[in-house]
Design a protein around this motif. Sequence first.
Motif, PDB file in Angstrom:
ATOM      1  N   PHE A  15       0.766  -0.975   0.012  1.00 42.69           N
ATOM      2  CA  PHE A  15      -0.109  -0.059  -0.116  1.00 42.69           C
ATOM      3  C   PHE A  15       1.044   1.373  -0.158  1.00 42.69           C
ATOM      4  O   PHE A  15       0.672   2.171  -0.850  1.00 42.69           O
ATOM      5  CB  PHE A  15      -0.816  -0.002   1.264  1.00 42.69           C
ATOM      6  N   GLU A  16       1.773   1.214   0.786  1.00 43.22           N
ATOM      7  CA  GLU A  16       2.882   2.482   0.844  1.00 43.22           C
ATOM      8  C   GLU A  16       3.422   2.603  -0.514  1.00 43.22           C
ATOM      9  O   GLU A  16       3.596   3.876  -0.809  1.00 43.22           O
ATOM     10  CB  GLU A  16       3.826   2.287   1.929  1.00 43.22           C
ATOM     11  N   LYS A  17       3.937   1.454  -1.066  1.00 43.69           N
ATOM     12  CA  LYS A  17       4.612   1.608  -2.255  1.00 43.69           C
ATOM     13  C   LYS A  17       3.580   2.280  -3.287  1.00 43.69           C
ATOM     14  O   LYS A  17       4.048   2.902  -4.315  1.00 43.69           O
ATOM     15  CB  LYS A  17       4.960   0.202  -2.666  1.00 43.69           C
ATOM     16  N   PHE A  51      -9.305   1.309  11.053  1.00 40.27           N
ATOM     17  CA  PHE A  51      -8.448   1.575   9.660  1.00 40.27           C
ATOM     18  C   PHE A  51      -6.995   1.262  10.141  1.00 40.27           C
ATOM     19  O   PHE A  51      -6.565   1.343  11.411  1.00 40.27           O
ATOM     20  CB  PHE A  51      -8.739   3.124   9.460  1.00 40.27           C
ATOM     21  N   ASP A  52      -6.379   1.244   9.002  1.00 36.69           N
ATOM     22  CA  ASP A  52      -4.842   1.070   9.160  1.00 36.69           C
ATOM     23  C   ASP A  52      -4.018   2.206   8.646  1.00 36.69           C
ATOM     24  O   ASP A  52      -2.951   2.473   8.974  1.00 36.69           O
ATOM     25  CB  ASP A  52      -4.248  -0.287   8.263  1.00 36.69           C
ATOM     26  N   TYR A  53      -4.797   3.002   7.736  1.00 36.35           N
ATOM     27  CA  TYR A  53      -3.804   3.978   7.318  1.00 36.35           C
ATOM     28  C   TYR A  53      -4.887   5.457   7.004  1.00 36.35           C
ATOM     29  O   TYR A  53      -5.984   4.975   6.815  1.00 36.35           O
ATOM     30  CB  TYR A  53      -3.174   3.792   5.674  1.00 36.35           C
ATOM     31  N   ILE A  54      -4.507   6.431   7.123  1.00 42.26           N
ATOM     32  CA  ILE A  54      -5.067   7.756   6.632  1.00 42.26           C
ATOM     33  C   ILE A  54      -4.460   8.454   5.779  1.00 42.26           C
ATOM     34  O   ILE A  54      -3.245   8.930   6.207  1.00 42.26           O
ATOM     35  CB  ILE A  54      -5.636   8.430   8.067  1.00 42.26           C
ATOM     36  N   SER A  55      -4.871   8.919   4.708  1.00 44.24           N
ATOM     37  CA  SER A  55      -4.261  10.109   3.892  1.00 44.24           C
ATOM     38  C   SER A  55      -4.837  11.398   4.351  1.00 44.24           C
ATOM     39  O   SER A  55      -6.192  11.638   4.567  1.00 44.24           O
ATOM     40  CB  SER A  55      -4.841   9.653   2.259  1.00 44.24           C
ATOM     41  N   PHE A  56      -4.061  12.248   4.618  1.00 43.96           N
ATOM     42  CA  PHE A  56      -4.176  13.509   5.405  1.00 43.96           C
ATOM     43  C   PHE A  56      -3.826  14.901   4.580  1.00 43.96           C
ATOM     44  O   PHE A  56      -2.553  14.960   4.340  1.00 43.96           O
ATOM     45  CB  PHE A  56      -3.755  13.519   6.791  1.00 43.96           C
ATOM     46  N   VAL A 134       7.968  -4.204   0.088  1.00 41.96           N
ATOM     47  CA  VAL A 134       8.095  -5.516   1.127  1.00 41.96           C
ATOM     48  C   VAL A 134       8.330  -4.967   2.315  1.00 41.96           C
ATOM     49  O   VAL A 134       7.954  -5.579   3.315  1.00 41.96           O
ATOM     50  CB  VAL A 134       9.427  -6.185   0.499  1.00 41.96           C
ATOM     51  N   ASN A 135       9.290  -3.948   2.740  1.00 42.70           N
ATOM     52  CA  ASN A 135       9.445  -3.346   3.926  1.00 42.70           C
ATOM     53  C   ASN A 135       8.799  -2.091   4.013  1.00 42.70           C
ATOM     54  O   ASN A 135       8.646  -1.174   3.350  1.00 42.70           O
ATOM     55  CB  ASN A 135      10.949  -3.166   3.802  1.00 42.70           C
ATOM     56  N   PRO A 136       8.316  -1.584   5.481  1.00 39.42           N
ATOM     57  CA  PRO A 136       7.530  -0.482   5.605  1.00 39.42           C
ATOM     58  C   PRO A 136       8.539   0.838   5.550  1.00 39.42           C
ATOM     59  O   PRO A 136       9.609   0.590   5.825  1.00 39.42           O
ATOM     60  CB  PRO A 136       7.202  -0.854   7.036  1.00 39.42           C
ATOM     61  N   LEU A 137       7.875   1.657   4.909  1.00 36.79           N
ATOM     62  CA  LEU A 137       8.706   3.124   4.828  1.00 36.79           C
ATOM     63  C   LEU A 137       9.257   3.396   6.296  1.00 36.79           C
ATOM     64  O   LEU A 137       8.451   3.385   7.344  1.00 36.79           O
ATOM     65  CB  LEU A 137       7.992   4.078   4.187  1.00 36.79           C
ATOM     66  N   ALA A 138      10.156   4.238   6.452  1.00 34.99           N
ATOM     67  CA  ALA A 138      10.588   5.026   7.907  1.00 34.99           C
ATOM     68  C   ALA A 138       9.774   5.860   8.079  1.00 34.99           C
ATOM     69  O   ALA A 138       9.234   6.898   7.055  1.00 34.99           O
ATOM     70  CB  ALA A 138      12.039   5.097   7.683  1.00 34.99           C
TER      71      ALA A 138
END
Length: 206
Positions: A15-17, A51-56, A134-138
Amino acid sequence: ATNRFQLQGGAGPKFEKRWAERKSRLAVLDGFEFFTLCRRVDVAPGEEVDFDYISFTVWDSKKAFNAWRTGEAFKEAHGGGTLWGFVSMLVTSLTILKGPPKPAFYEGLQAERKRAASQPEVVEGWRTVAADGVNPLAAECYVRGLKYAVQPGQEGAFEAAYLSAPAPSASAQPGFRFGALLRRDVKLGAKREEEEQQEQQQQQQQ
């Protein structure tokens, strides 16, 4: 303007990608102030997580937001306005999201902001972020939110009490970026949810 996302198990990095690589011109649009993708963390034991993520995204006015939402830049960021872009976005959403995103809109009161000394690189209006899926963003910042449920008819009294309460300016604190009291724009939220339901029905018919 926010959108809340619930994800399939383990789909966070993908999702982050998707966000990192999306086509967007936010940073060069009139009225744009601030954007961050919020990843839910520090959940208390027994706390319900819807929810897991929010776009703000923060705009300097509702007019600026509506100009983006009804313009070409919105189409570019949501499938590119082409059939292939739309199909690709739909397929990706089905494999990553658990149900449709849920929008929520607010009017900001007593907003405080402080720009960072160094600004990230922006290319044609969007950040350059390396994401491998694959890896979460910092994390780049930490966001704390408090939700208030106000009795109908008491909104004015609540705002007056909140805004008049003595408190040190948050913008003077080290590391501060943005803060505001957010008043829910229920009418716009209901309208947007209705539009999304119509879009989903059209997608199913196609």
